[in-house]
Design a protein around this motif. Structure first.
Motif, mmCIF file in Angstrom:
data_model
loop_
_atom_site.group_PDB
_atom_site.id
_atom_site.type_symbol
_atom_site.label_atom_id
_atom_site.label_comp_id
_atom_site.label_asym_id
_atom_site.label_seq_id
_atom_site.Cartn_x
_atom_site.Cartn_y
_atom_site.Cartn_z
ATOM 1 N N VAL A 221 -1.567 -6.270 2.954
ATOM 2 C CA VAL A 221 -2.170 -5.751 1.720
ATOM 3 C C VAL A 221 -3.668 -6.003 1.793
ATOM 4 O O VAL A 221 -4.124 -7.152 1.674
ATOM 5 C CB VAL A 221 -1.561 -6.415 0.474
ATOM 6 C CG1 VAL A 221 -2.234 -5.892 -0.791
ATOM 7 C CG2 VAL A 221 -0.051 -6.156 0.423
ATOM 8 N N ASP A 227 -4.925 -0.426 0.181
ATOM 9 C CA ASP A 227 -4.483 -0.620 -1.202
ATOM 10 C C ASP A 227 -5.384 0.174 -2.143
ATOM 11 O O ASP A 227 -6.059 -0.376 -3.005
ATOM 12 C CB ASP A 227 -4.492 -2.111 -1.553
ATOM 13 C CG ASP A 227 -4.070 -2.367 -2.990
ATOM 14 O OD1 ASP A 227 -3.354 -1.512 -3.535
ATOM 15 O OD2 ASP A 227 -4.476 -3.389 -3.566
ATOM 16 N N MET A 232 -0.186 2.516 -1.051
ATOM 17 C CA MET A 232 1.003 1.677 -1.115
ATOM 18 C C MET A 232 2.203 2.452 -1.672
ATOM 19 O O MET A 232 3.333 2.265 -1.215
ATOM 20 C CB MET A 232 0.736 0.435 -1.970
ATOM 21 C CG MET A 232 -0.082 -0.627 -1.262
ATOM 22 S SD MET A 232 0.834 -1.388 0.100
ATOM 23 C CE MET A 232 -0.504 -2.256 0.940
ATOM 24 N N LEU A 281 2.417 -4.765 -6.853
ATOM 25 C CA LEU A 281 2.862 -4.049 -5.645
ATOM 26 C C LEU A 281 4.339 -4.289 -5.385
ATOM 27 O O LEU A 281 5.064 -3.378 -4.972
ATOM 28 C CB LEU A 281 2.024 -4.491 -4.442
ATOM 29 C CG LEU A 281 0.553 -4.080 -4.464
ATOM 30 C CD1 LEU A 281 -0.175 -4.633 -3.244
ATOM 31 C CD2 LEU A 281 0.408 -2.567 -4.515
#
Length: 293
Positions: A221, A227, A232, A281
């Motif tokens: 990440v 990101d 994502m 996430l």
């Protein structure tokens, strides 16, 4: 017995597969990830690093250097350095380090198997990482075979950017693949790693079709790199077509920055993702019915 280029062997790891693990890091990688936490793994040849914050300026390295590659500012002229390691041996402050060794595979086997008792009680084993360990398939296959003969579980940590034939050759020898997927968009992948990802994604599909039970997907990440712009979400959408794969989200850290500087390599520094961002996430992947850590 074949030979291997490697740069580190770590025992007692808890983050490179299940249980307690010993990790062997191969030297050489065909990607150049801007966030790489092992920049010393990228080149195949040995590299000398200098950590100025540790240096006491005693001059021992300058006096022993046979090619006079170390200047009065204690920096090394790479055009003169022969990577002999003599300066590393005499440095009293451990300000210099030589990354990279060439060994016979048989020399490493005893240390790889030294913690078999811990592997057995924890469900652990040996992980082969890098760099990209699949760039040295002969050495990797030899070491995987030795582990299997000893009854030790194995994992191969790979970015998957190798010919499919290499992965298919290694698959019967290993118990687990830790498969990196960094981006779905080819141009974003190329911007941050130096290469597009068509082969990586194609190999993932083939590997999933062959042995889905052996797969754990690992996703770094990286704020403002993979990101953003829904990247994502795109990764989650891609993986949701291949259930029930386990996913590990790996938050970026800056451990590679001082190593890159010590090697005189360029390294971009990113922000480390906050806990609330990581939880957001995780929700994205869970909503796609993916097992996520």
């Amino acid at each position: 017995m074949c030979e291997i280029n490697w740069f580190d062997l770590q025992r007692g790891s808890f983050v490179d597969g299940p249980g307690i693990r010993t990790v062997l890091f191969f030297k050489g990688c065909n990607l150049r990830c801007a966030w790489c936490h092992n920049p010393e793994s990228q080149r195949t040849e040995p590299q000398q690093a200098w950590y100025p914050n540790r240096c006491t300026h005693c001059g021992a390295c300058m006096r022993i250097c046979p090619t006079r590659a170390i200047g009065v500012d204690f920096r090394t002229d790479e055009t003169k350095c022969k990577q002999c390691g003599k300066c590393v041996d005499v440095c009293p402050a451990a300000a210099r380090r030589l990354y990279g060794k060439r060994s016979r595979c048989e020399e490493l086997i005893p240390e790889l198997l030294a913690d078999r008792e811990f592997f057995a009680v924890s469900g652990g084993g040996v992980t082969f990482s890098g760099g990209e360990c699949l760039l040295q398939p002969d050495a990797l296959e030899t070491l995987l075979y030795a582990c299997r003969e000893a009854g030790v579980q194995t994992a191969v940590d790979t970015a998957g950017d190798v010919p499919w034939e290499t992965i298919a050759r290694i698959e019967p020898r290993t118990d687990l693949f830790l498969y990196d997927i960094k981006c779905i968009s080819a141009q974003i992948h190329k911007r941050w790693t130096g290469r597009t990802n068509e082969r990586i994604l194609a190999n993932y599909r083939c590997l999933y079709a062959l042995c889905p039970e052996k797969l754990i997907v690992r996703i770094p990440v990286i704020p403002d790199a993979n990101d953003w712009n829904g990247e994502m979400e795109k990764i989650a959408d891609f993986l949701s077509a291949y259930p029930p794969v386990s996913v590990e989200l790996l938050p970026y850290h800056r451990f590679g920055v001082p190593k890159a500087e010590a090697l005189s390599q360029t390294c971009k520094m990113f922000d480390e993702p906050k806990a609330e961002k990581m939880e957001a996430l995780r929700r994205i992947f869970r909503e796609k019915n993916l097992q996520v850590q």
